[in-house]
Scaffold this motif. Structure first.
Motif, short mmCIF file in Angstrom:
data_model
loop_
_atom_site.label_atom_id
_atom_site.label_comp_id
_atom_site.label_asym_id
_atom_site.label_seq_id
_atom_site.Cartn_x
_atom_site.Cartn_y
_atom_site.Cartn_z
N ALA A 1 0.78 -1.28 0.02
CA ALA A 1 0.03 -0.02 -0.17
C ALA A 1 0.83 1.17 0.15
O ALA A 1 0.38 2.27 -0.24
CB ALA A 1 -1.19 -0.08 1.01
N LEU A 2 2.10 1.03 0.27
CA LEU A 2 3.06 2.29 0.37
C LEU A 2 2.96 2.97 -0.98
O LEU A 2 3.10 2.37 -2.04
CB LEU A 2 4.49 1.92 0.74
N LYS A 3 2.69 4.25 -1.16
CA LYS A 3 2.79 4.93 -2.51
C LYS A 3 4.18 5.59 -2.71
O LYS A 3 4.43 6.48 -1.63
CB LYS A 3 1.66 5.85 -2.57
N TYR B 1 11.38 8.75 1.09
CA TYR B 1 11.15 8.56 2.51
C TYR B 1 11.19 7.21 3.11
O TYR B 1 11.53 6.35 2.56
CB TYR B 1 9.79 9.20 2.71
N LYS B 2 11.20 7.19 4.48
CA LYS B 2 11.35 6.18 5.24
C LYS B 2 10.25 5.46 5.89
O LYS B 2 9.24 6.60 6.61
CB LYS B 2 12.45 5.96 6.36
N TYR C 1 14.19 -0.57 8.50
CA TYR C 1 13.13 0.45 7.79
C TYR C 1 12.95 0.14 6.57
O TYR C 1 14.16 -0.56 5.77
CB TYR C 1 13.44 1.81 8.14
N VAL C 2 12.14 0.58 5.70
CA VAL C 2 12.03 0.53 4.22
C VAL C 2 12.17 2.11 3.77
O VAL C 2 11.96 2.82 4.41
CB VAL C 2 10.73 -0.17 3.79
N ARG C 3 12.99 1.75 2.63
CA ARG C 3 13.18 3.05 1.92
C ARG C 3 12.15 3.43 0.79
O ARG C 3 12.49 2.38 0.04
CB ARG C 3 14.61 3.49 1.79
N ILE C 4 11.54 4.35 0.67
CA ILE C 4 10.39 4.20 -0.76
C ILE C 4 11.19 5.37 -1.63
O ILE C 4 11.15 6.56 -1.15
CB ILE C 4 9.08 4.58 -0.33
N ILE D 1 10.87 0.01 -3.32
CA ILE D 1 11.12 -0.10 -1.76
C ILE D 1 12.39 -1.05 -1.38
O ILE D 1 12.41 -2.25 -2.01
CB ILE D 1 9.76 -0.99 -1.21
N SER D 2 13.12 -0.45 -0.57
CA SER D 2 14.33 -1.45 -0.06
C SER D 2 14.47 -1.42 1.44
O SER D 2 13.97 -0.39 2.33
CB SER D 2 15.60 -0.56 -0.56
N PHE D 3 14.92 -2.58 1.83
CA PHE D 3 15.11 -2.75 3.24
C PHE D 3 16.46 -2.28 3.78
O PHE D 3 17.50 -2.56 3.18
CB PHE D 3 14.83 -4.26 3.54
N ARG D 4 16.54 -1.78 4.89
CA ARG D 4 17.76 -1.17 5.23
C ARG D 4 17.88 -1.06 6.78
O ARG D 4 16.87 -1.09 7.63
CB ARG D 4 17.96 0.34 4.91
#
Length: 155
Positions: free
Chosen positions: A9-11, A17-18, A26-29, A35-38
Protein backbone atom coordinates in the motif's frame (compact mmCIF):
# COMPACT_ATOMS: atom_id res chain seq x y z
CA UNK A 1 5.31 -2.93 12.48
CA UNK A 2 5.02 -3.49 8.74
CA UNK A 3 3.05 -6.20 6.98
CA UNK A 4 3.04 -7.31 3.34
CA UNK A 5 -0.27 -5.52 2.85
CA UNK A 6 1.17 -2.32 4.32
CA UNK A 7 4.24 -2.56 2.06
CA UNK A 8 2.08 -3.02 -1.02
CA UNK A 9 0.00 0.00 0.00
CA UNK A 10 3.01 2.35 0.25
CA UNK A 11 2.86 4.98 -2.47
CA UNK A 12 5.83 6.89 -3.90
CA UNK A 13 6.18 10.58 -3.10
CA UNK A 14 8.21 13.37 -4.67
CA UNK A 15 11.04 12.71 -2.21
CA UNK A 16 12.61 9.60 -0.73
CA UNK A 17 11.00 8.67 2.59
CA UNK A 18 11.36 6.00 5.25
CA UNK A 19 8.88 3.82 7.13
CA UNK A 20 10.14 1.97 10.20
CA UNK A 21 9.54 -1.69 10.89
CA UNK A 22 10.97 -3.38 13.96
CA UNK A 23 14.43 -4.12 15.36
CA UNK A 24 15.71 -0.89 13.82
CA UNK A 25 14.98 -1.97 10.26
CA UNK A 26 13.16 0.37 7.92
CA UNK A 27 12.05 0.54 4.32
CA UNK A 28 13.13 3.32 2.03
CA UNK A 29 10.63 4.30 -0.65
CA UNK A 30 12.05 5.97 -3.73
CA UNK A 31 10.11 8.39 -5.97
CA UNK A 32 10.16 5.59 -8.57
CA UNK A 33 8.21 3.38 -6.14
CA UNK A 34 11.12 1.03 -5.40
CA UNK A 35 11.07 -0.22 -1.81
CA UNK A 36 14.30 -1.35 -0.15
CA UNK A 37 15.07 -2.77 3.29
CA UNK A 38 17.83 -1.14 5.34
CA UNK A 39 19.28 -0.96 8.83
CA UNK A 40 21.20 2.00 10.28
CA UNK A 41 23.58 1.28 13.13
CA UNK A 42 26.58 2.65 14.98
CA UNK A 43 29.79 0.74 15.40
CA UNK A 44 32.97 2.18 16.90
CA UNK A 45 31.41 5.65 16.88
CA UNK A 46 30.69 5.51 13.17
CA UNK A 47 27.22 5.49 11.59
CA UNK A 48 26.74 2.85 8.91
CA UNK A 49 23.86 1.49 6.85
CA UNK A 50 23.43 -2.04 5.58
CA UNK A 51 21.18 -2.66 2.58
CA UNK A 52 19.31 -5.97 2.58
CA UNK A 53 17.60 -5.82 -0.79
CA UNK A 54 14.53 -4.71 -2.67
CA UNK A 55 11.01 -5.74 -1.84
CA UNK A 56 8.85 -7.32 -4.49
CA UNK A 57 8.57 -10.17 -6.94
CA UNK A 58 12.22 -10.06 -8.00
CA UNK A 59 13.46 -9.03 -4.57
CA UNK A 60 13.23 -10.35 -1.05
CA UNK A 61 10.25 -10.85 1.21
CA UNK A 62 9.56 -8.99 4.44
CA UNK A 63 10.23 -12.19 6.40
CA UNK A 64 13.62 -12.68 4.70
CA UNK A 65 14.55 -9.04 5.34
CA UNK A 66 13.74 -9.48 9.03
CA UNK A 67 15.94 -12.59 9.17
CA UNK A 68 18.76 -10.66 7.54
CA UNK A 69 18.22 -7.81 10.01
CA UNK A 70 18.52 -10.17 12.98
CA UNK A 71 21.70 -11.67 11.49
CA UNK A 72 23.13 -8.18 11.00
CA UNK A 73 22.28 -7.18 14.58
CA UNK A 74 24.05 -10.33 15.80
CA UNK A 75 27.16 -9.31 13.84
CA UNK A 76 26.98 -5.81 15.34
CA UNK A 77 26.79 -7.26 18.87
CA UNK A 78 29.91 -9.29 18.04
CA UNK A 79 31.67 -6.09 16.98
CA UNK A 80 31.60 -6.77 13.24
CA UNK A 81 30.16 -4.43 10.65
CA UNK A 82 27.54 -6.15 8.45
CA UNK A 83 28.10 -3.59 5.69
CA UNK A 84 31.85 -4.23 5.63
CA UNK A 85 31.32 -8.00 5.83
CA UNK A 86 28.99 -7.76 2.82
CA UNK A 87 31.64 -5.81 0.87
CA UNK A 88 34.29 -8.40 1.78
CA UNK A 89 32.02 -11.19 0.59
CA UNK A 90 31.46 -9.46 -2.75
CA UNK A 91 35.20 -8.95 -3.20
CA UNK A 92 35.87 -12.58 -2.31
CA UNK A 93 33.37 -13.79 -4.88
CA UNK A 94 34.75 -11.48 -7.57
CA UNK A 95 38.25 -12.85 -7.01
CA UNK A 96 37.20 -16.26 -8.30
CA UNK A 97 38.47 -16.61 -11.85
CA UNK A 98 36.61 -19.62 -13.22
CA UNK A 99 33.33 -21.19 -12.26
CA UNK A 100 35.24 -24.18 -10.88
CA UNK A 101 37.35 -21.90 -8.66
CA UNK A 102 34.22 -20.05 -7.59
CA UNK A 103 32.58 -23.35 -6.62
CA UNK A 104 35.67 -24.53 -4.77
CA UNK A 105 35.94 -21.25 -2.83
CA UNK A 106 32.30 -21.48 -1.89
CA UNK A 107 32.53 -25.13 -0.87
CA UNK A 108 35.57 -24.53 1.33
CA UNK A 109 34.51 -21.16 2.76
CA UNK A 110 30.79 -21.47 3.42
CA UNK A 111 29.78 -22.43 6.96
CA UNK A 112 28.26 -25.92 6.80
CA UNK A 113 28.66 -29.36 8.33
CA UNK A 114 31.26 -31.68 6.79
CA UNK A 115 28.57 -34.11 5.65
CA UNK A 116 26.68 -31.28 3.93
CA UNK A 117 29.90 -30.05 2.32
CA UNK A 118 30.65 -33.55 0.98
CA UNK A 119 27.12 -33.90 -0.41
CA UNK A 120 27.23 -30.48 -2.08
CA UNK A 121 30.71 -31.11 -3.49
CA UNK A 122 29.45 -34.34 -5.04
CA UNK A 123 26.43 -32.60 -6.57
CA UNK A 124 28.57 -29.70 -7.78
CA UNK A 125 31.09 -31.96 -9.47
CA UNK A 126 28.46 -34.25 -10.98
CA UNK A 127 25.93 -31.67 -12.16
CA UNK A 128 27.87 -28.47 -12.76
CA UNK A 129 31.60 -29.02 -12.62
CA UNK A 130 31.99 -30.87 -15.90
CA UNK A 131 29.74 -28.44 -17.78
CA UNK A 132 30.90 -25.09 -16.39
CA UNK A 133 34.35 -25.68 -14.91
CA UNK A 134 36.27 -24.01 -17.76
CA UNK A 135 34.02 -20.97 -18.05
CA UNK A 136 34.93 -17.68 -16.42
CA UNK A 137 32.92 -15.66 -13.97
CA UNK A 138 33.02 -12.05 -15.19
CA UNK A 139 30.31 -10.41 -13.13
CA UNK A 140 28.41 -11.03 -9.89
CA UNK A 141 25.01 -9.44 -9.29
CA UNK A 142 24.17 -7.02 -6.49
CA UNK A 143 22.20 -7.29 -3.28
CA UNK A 144 20.70 -10.74 -3.52
CA UNK A 145 22.35 -12.15 -0.41
CA UNK A 146 25.30 -14.43 0.12
CA UNK A 147 26.06 -16.93 -2.63
CA UNK A 148 22.88 -16.15 -4.54
CA UNK A 149 24.16 -13.60 -7.03
CA UNK A 150 23.40 -14.26 -10.69
CA UNK A 151 26.54 -15.09 -12.65
CA UNK A 152 27.53 -14.11 -16.16
CA UNK A 153 29.75 -16.75 -17.72
CA UNK A 154 31.91 -16.66 -20.84
CA UNK A 155 33.81 -19.47 -22.50
Amino acid sequence: MLTDAALKALKPKNKVYKVTDRDGMYVRIMPSGAISFRLDYRLNGRRETVYFGRYGRNGISLARAREMCLDAKREIREGRSPAIEKQREKRRLKEAKSFGEFGEKWLTGAPMADSTRAMRRSIFERELGSKLNGQFVIQAGHGRGKFHEPLVLVE
